[in-house]
Design a protein around this motif. Structure first.
Motif, mmCIF file in Angstrom:
data_model
loop_
_atom_site.group_PDB
_atom_site.id
_atom_site.type_symbol
_atom_site.label_atom_id
_atom_site.label_comp_id
_atom_site.label_asym_id
_atom_site.label_seq_id
_atom_site.Cartn_x
_atom_site.Cartn_y
_atom_site.Cartn_z
ATOM 1 N N GLN A 271 0.822 -1.205 0.000
ATOM 2 C CA GLN A 271 0.000 0.000 0.000
ATOM 3 C C GLN A 271 0.857 1.258 0.000
ATOM 4 N N ARG A 272 1.947 1.227 0.757
ATOM 5 C CA ARG A 272 2.826 2.390 0.787
ATOM 6 C C ARG A 272 3.491 2.603 -0.566
ATOM 7 N N ALA A 273 3.854 1.514 -1.232
ATOM 8 C CA ALA A 273 4.441 1.635 -2.566
ATOM 9 C C ALA A 273 3.424 2.215 -3.550
ATOM 10 N N SER A 274 2.173 1.762 -3.427
ATOM 11 C CA SER A 274 1.122 2.283 -4.305
ATOM 12 C C SER A 274 0.887 3.769 -4.053
ATOM 13 N N MET A 275 0.899 4.169 -2.782
ATOM 14 C CA MET A 275 0.715 5.583 -2.460
ATOM 15 C C MET A 275 1.869 6.413 -2.995
ATOM 16 N N ALA A 276 3.083 5.894 -2.890
ATOM 17 C CA ALA A 276 4.251 6.619 -3.400
ATOM 18 C C ALA A 276 4.141 6.813 -4.912
ATOM 19 N N ASN A 277 3.665 5.785 -5.610
ATOM 20 C CA ASN A 277 3.474 5.888 -7.056
ATOM 21 C C ASN A 277 2.393 6.911 -7.386
ATOM 22 N N ALA A 278 1.310 6.894 -6.585
ATOM 23 C CA ALA A 278 0.229 7.857 -6.789
ATOM 24 C C ALA A 278 0.720 9.282 -6.563
ATOM 25 N N VAL A 279 1.570 9.476 -5.542
ATOM 26 C CA VAL A 279 2.124 10.801 -5.268
ATOM 27 C C VAL A 279 2.918 11.306 -6.467
ATOM 28 N N ASP A 280 3.720 10.436 -7.061
ATOM 29 C CA ASP A 280 4.507 10.825 -8.232
ATOM 30 C C ASP A 280 3.615 11.332 -9.356
ATOM 31 N N TRP A 281 2.548 10.593 -9.633
ATOM 32 C CA TRP A 281 1.653 10.974 -10.729
ATOM 33 C C TRP A 281 0.842 12.226 -10.400
ATOM 34 N N LEU A 282 0.392 12.337 -9.154
ATOM 35 C CA LEU A 282 -0.359 13.531 -8.756
ATOM 36 C C LEU A 282 0.505 14.779 -8.865
ATOM 37 N N PHE A 283 1.766 14.671 -8.454
ATOM 38 C CA PHE A 283 2.664 15.811 -8.565
ATOM 39 C C PHE A 283 2.947 16.145 -10.034
ATOM 40 N N LEU A 284 3.067 15.129 -10.869
ATOM 41 C CA LEU A 284 3.284 15.393 -12.294
ATOM 42 C C LEU A 284 2.105 16.165 -12.887
ATOM 43 N N LEU A 285 0.890 15.720 -12.569
ATOM 44 C CA LEU A 285 -0.303 16.438 -13.038
ATOM 45 C C LEU A 285 -0.283 17.879 -12.554
ATOM 46 N N ALA A 286 0.020 18.033 -11.268
ATOM 47 C CA ALA A 286 -0.011 19.364 -10.661
ATOM 48 C C ALA A 286 1.032 20.289 -11.264
#
Length: 329
Positions: A271-286
């Motif tokens: 779950q932590r790995a998935s959240m870290a991946n999500a953070v990367d993509w959210l920051f890219l969008l932002a």
């Protein structure tokens, strides 16, 4: 609801395409994907411009930033602070304090920058790079252009340190612990710290990661401190709970909640790995969206002073923390 989706969807698609392009070409170009994402946004805004049809969706970048910061809390634990040891914590707190105060002082009294831009640069250089810029930007109600420019400056410094730190570590023959502590204390963003640390050695990577995560925990306190300061300034020197709450970035509470959950062991490694991946993509969008807020004309009026301030202070703090790391570790 349907009308709102229709207004924002085209712009969100633009953000997604920009994020995919940044992820795809960052490896080929050898540039940070976040820096490239901002660059793509800047290129769009300063060439063809942001069409009216996609403006509403592109403007949702603050939502993706907030979501990314909240999930970022899932990668931190209160225990990471204790694991670093007293000597590292003392060096860390000293480096953060000196960095923030120096950037604030030079930005305001020497470079002549606006208070809010100086605060964004101080938080980004002192705490955890772009994440701190975003958190403090929300706390002090900074302009989007100020947040975007400060983020670009921080990422520029990141790009330089990714190259310089491994060279210095190799020339000086730093031990894994000394190199890891030095990078965790003085480099800006988490990604570059971890990458540079593990590129040196497994030991350096572990120490760099733990030290940097301990430093990142300070983001909530710093955001609250800045929110209180600017709320007091905006209310004639009187701060009420209502005023503080109005200025406080609510997503920081979500961030702290996720830190608490991570500390309690609620999240599994997967779950932590998935959240870290999500953070990367959210920051890219932002950051694609943030890049569209940067206008070359605005930067020309601001000048290169912000980048010089951060480079100067980071160089001083880096040299001092390196000397301490060599002496202690």
């Amino acid at each position: 609801m349907i009308a709102a989706v229709g207004r924002t969807l085209p712009g969100i698609v633009v953000l997604c395409l920009g994020a995919l392009a940044a992820r795809r070409f960052s490896t080929l170009a050898g540039v940070s994907e976040l820096l490239l994402a901002i660059g793509l946004g800047v290129a769009l805004a300063n060439t063809v411009g942001v069409p009216e049809r996609v403006r509403a969706g592109v403007g949702t970048h603050d939502v993706w930033l907030a979501a990314g910061i909240v999930l970022l809390g899932g990668s931190l634990t209160l225990g990471s602070v204790l694991e670093t040891g007293n000597s590292v914590l003392l060096l860390l707190v000293t480096a953060v304090t000196v960095t923030v105060l120096l950037v604030e002082a030079i930005a305001r009294n020497v470079a002549g920058l606006t208070e809010r831009l100086g605060s964004l640069l101080a938080a980004g250089a002192g705490i955890c790079g772009v994440s701190a810029v975003v958190a403090v930007g929300g706390a002090i109600r900074a302009k989007e252009t100020q947040i975007a420019y400060a983020a670009a400056v921080i990422l520029l410094v990141d790009a330089v340190t990714i190259v310089v730190y491994p060279i210095v570590g190799s020339v000086l023959g730093l031990s894994g612990i000394a190199f890891g502590v030095w990078t965790g204390v003085s480099m800006l963003s988490t990604g570059p710290v971890v990458a540079v640390g593990f590129a040196h050695s497994e030991v350096a990577g572990q120490w760099a990661t733990v030290t940097k995560l301990a430093r990142n925990v300070l983001i909530g306190a710093v955001a609250l401190g800045y929110a209180s300061y600017y709320a007091r300034r905006g209310s004639g020197g009187q701060t009420s709970l209502r005023m503080l709450w109005a200025n406080f970035p609510k997503f920081v509470l979500g961030f702290l909640a996720f830190v608490g959950l991570a500390s309690a062991g609620v999240f599994s490694p997967g779950q932590r790995a998935s959240m870290a991946n999500a953070v990367d993509w959210l920051f890219l969008l932002a950051f694609v969206g943030l890049g569209t807020e940067i206008r070359i004309e605005d930067i020309r009026r601001t000048g290169f002073a912000p980048a010089l301030v951060v480079f100067g202070v980071v160089s001083v703090v880096s040299a001092l923390s390196l000397a301490v790391a060599l002496a202690v570790f």
